[in-house]
Design a protein around this motif. Structure first.
Motif, mmCIF file in Angstrom:
data_model
loop_
_atom_site.group_PDB
_atom_site.id
_atom_site.type_symbol
_atom_site.label_atom_id
_atom_site.label_comp_id
_atom_site.label_asym_id
_atom_site.label_seq_id
_atom_site.Cartn_x
_atom_site.Cartn_y
_atom_site.Cartn_z
ATOM 1 N N ALA A 187 3.764 10.944 -15.468
ATOM 2 C CA ALA A 187 3.551 12.385 -15.253
ATOM 3 C C ALA A 187 3.861 12.787 -13.810
ATOM 4 O O ALA A 187 4.119 13.956 -13.530
ATOM 5 N N VAL A 188 3.846 11.823 -12.902
ATOM 6 C CA VAL A 188 4.293 12.075 -11.525
ATOM 7 C C VAL A 188 5.803 11.873 -11.432
ATOM 8 O O VAL A 188 6.528 12.664 -10.834
ATOM 9 N N ALA A 200 8.017 4.918 -9.545
ATOM 10 C CA ALA A 200 7.560 4.461 -10.864
ATOM 11 C C ALA A 200 6.812 3.135 -10.794
ATOM 12 O O ALA A 200 6.055 2.799 -11.701
ATOM 13 N N ASP A 201 6.999 2.395 -9.715
ATOM 14 C CA ASP A 201 6.257 1.140 -9.563
ATOM 15 C C ASP A 201 4.800 1.387 -9.192
ATOM 16 O O ASP A 201 3.995 0.454 -9.219
ATOM 17 N N TYR A 202 4.457 2.619 -8.840
ATOM 18 C CA TYR A 202 3.115 2.889 -8.311
ATOM 19 C C TYR A 202 2.408 4.051 -8.995
ATOM 20 O O TYR A 202 1.186 4.147 -8.959
ATOM 21 N N ASP A 230 0.874 -1.179 0.000
ATOM 22 C CA ASP A 230 0.000 0.000 0.000
ATOM 23 C C ASP A 230 0.908 1.226 0.000
ATOM 24 O O ASP A 230 1.394 1.661 1.043
ATOM 25 N N ILE A 231 1.143 1.755 -1.177
ATOM 26 C CA ILE A 231 2.141 2.818 -1.316
ATOM 27 C C ILE A 231 1.729 4.077 -0.552
ATOM 28 O O ILE A 231 2.583 4.764 0.024
ATOM 29 N N VAL A 232 0.433 4.388 -0.540
ATOM 30 C CA VAL A 232 0.026 5.623 0.130
ATOM 31 C C VAL A 232 0.210 5.495 1.647
ATOM 32 O O VAL A 232 0.708 6.418 2.300
ATOM 33 N N ALA A 233 -0.118 4.329 2.182
ATOM 34 C CA ALA A 233 0.116 4.107 3.616
ATOM 35 C C ALA A 233 1.607 4.152 3.924
ATOM 36 O O ALA A 233 2.021 4.705 4.954
ATOM 37 N N HIS A 280 19.462 11.231 -5.282
ATOM 38 C CA HIS A 280 18.129 11.119 -4.685
ATOM 39 C C HIS A 280 17.004 11.238 -5.697
ATOM 40 O O HIS A 280 15.960 10.613 -5.543
ATOM 41 N N GLU A 281 17.213 12.012 -6.767
ATOM 42 C CA GLU A 281 16.128 12.157 -7.744
ATOM 43 C C GLU A 281 15.890 10.868 -8.517
ATOM 44 O O GLU A 281 14.761 10.507 -8.837
ATOM 45 N N GLU A 282 16.950 10.137 -8.791
ATOM 46 C CA GLU A 282 16.808 8.874 -9.521
ATOM 47 C C GLU A 282 16.238 7.779 -8.612
ATOM 48 O O GLU A 282 15.348 7.026 -9.013
ATOM 49 N N ALA A 283 16.747 7.706 -7.397
ATOM 50 C CA ALA A 283 16.269 6.677 -6.465
ATOM 51 C C ALA A 283 14.776 6.864 -6.184
ATOM 52 O O ALA A 283 13.997 5.910 -6.206
#
Ligand code: FE
Length: 186
Positions: free
Chosen positions: A95-96, A89-91, A7-10, A80-83
């Motif tokens: 555009a995000v 990107a998995d979630y 649960d990415i948001v949690a 940090h921007e790439e990590a």
């Protein structure tokens, strides 16, 4: 986070709660306040939900030890921007993710093309600019301007630069939770 159905948001809400009070790289604001301020600016400007989410999450890559090792293994240098982008990107949709991936490049770009931009950087941001390669070369500028997300990348960068004001009281993470849930399909 389980590999099956995280649960990415949690996870992100918990991350903001546990780690958000940490310093933001020598700036007078916490990590959470910085990212929430950036998201607040995006929302005030009527940015797309995707770009509001990008502003909110643009620095999660600073919490590298919260990112699964197999995700870090995908990165080339794991700055940090790439990590952060590879993790999100998995979630979340491109555009995000892409403006997040480019938010350091956008600083190098703006320093190259806008003479007054460098003068507006905070001392900490001037310091990291050096480590990040300094202003872009003309070739790098030309390549960056071909990116379809150029405008989004520049807007995110401006909110990033603005979100360093200790006097601001941005909304809390819960304010943005529904938006993140919609975007992540959660
Ligand atoms: Fe930032």
């Amino acid at each position: 986070m389980s590999a099956e159905k995280p649960d990415i948001v949690a996870f992100l809400e918990d991350l903001f709660a546990r780690r958000g009070a940490e310093d933001y790289l020598g700036e007078p604001v916490s990590m959470a306040s910085h990212m929430l301020q950036a998201a607040m600016f995006a929302e005030r400007e009527g940015a797309s939900p995707e770009l509001i989410a990008a502003a909110l999450l643009h620095d999660v890559g600073h919490f590298a030890n919260e990112i699964p090792p197999e995700v870090l293994a995908r990165g080339e240098d794991n700055h940090h921007e790439e990590a952060g982008a590879n993790f999100l990107a998995d979630y979340f949709p491109p555009a995000v993710v892409e403006p997040i991936r480019q938010h350091v490049a956008a600083k190098r770009y703006l320093c190259a093309v806008q003479p007054d931009y460098f003068a507006r950087l905070s001392p900490a941001s001037v310091h990291t600019l050096k480590l990040q390669g300094g202003p872009m070369s003309a070739d790098e500028v030309a390549e960056f301007e071909r990116k379809p997300q150029l405008d989004a990348c520049i807007r995110l960068r401006r909110w990033d630069e603005g979100g360093k004001d200790p006097a601001l009281a941005p909304p809390d993470f819960a304010h943005f939770r529904p938006l993140l849930e919609r975007l992540s399909g959660g």
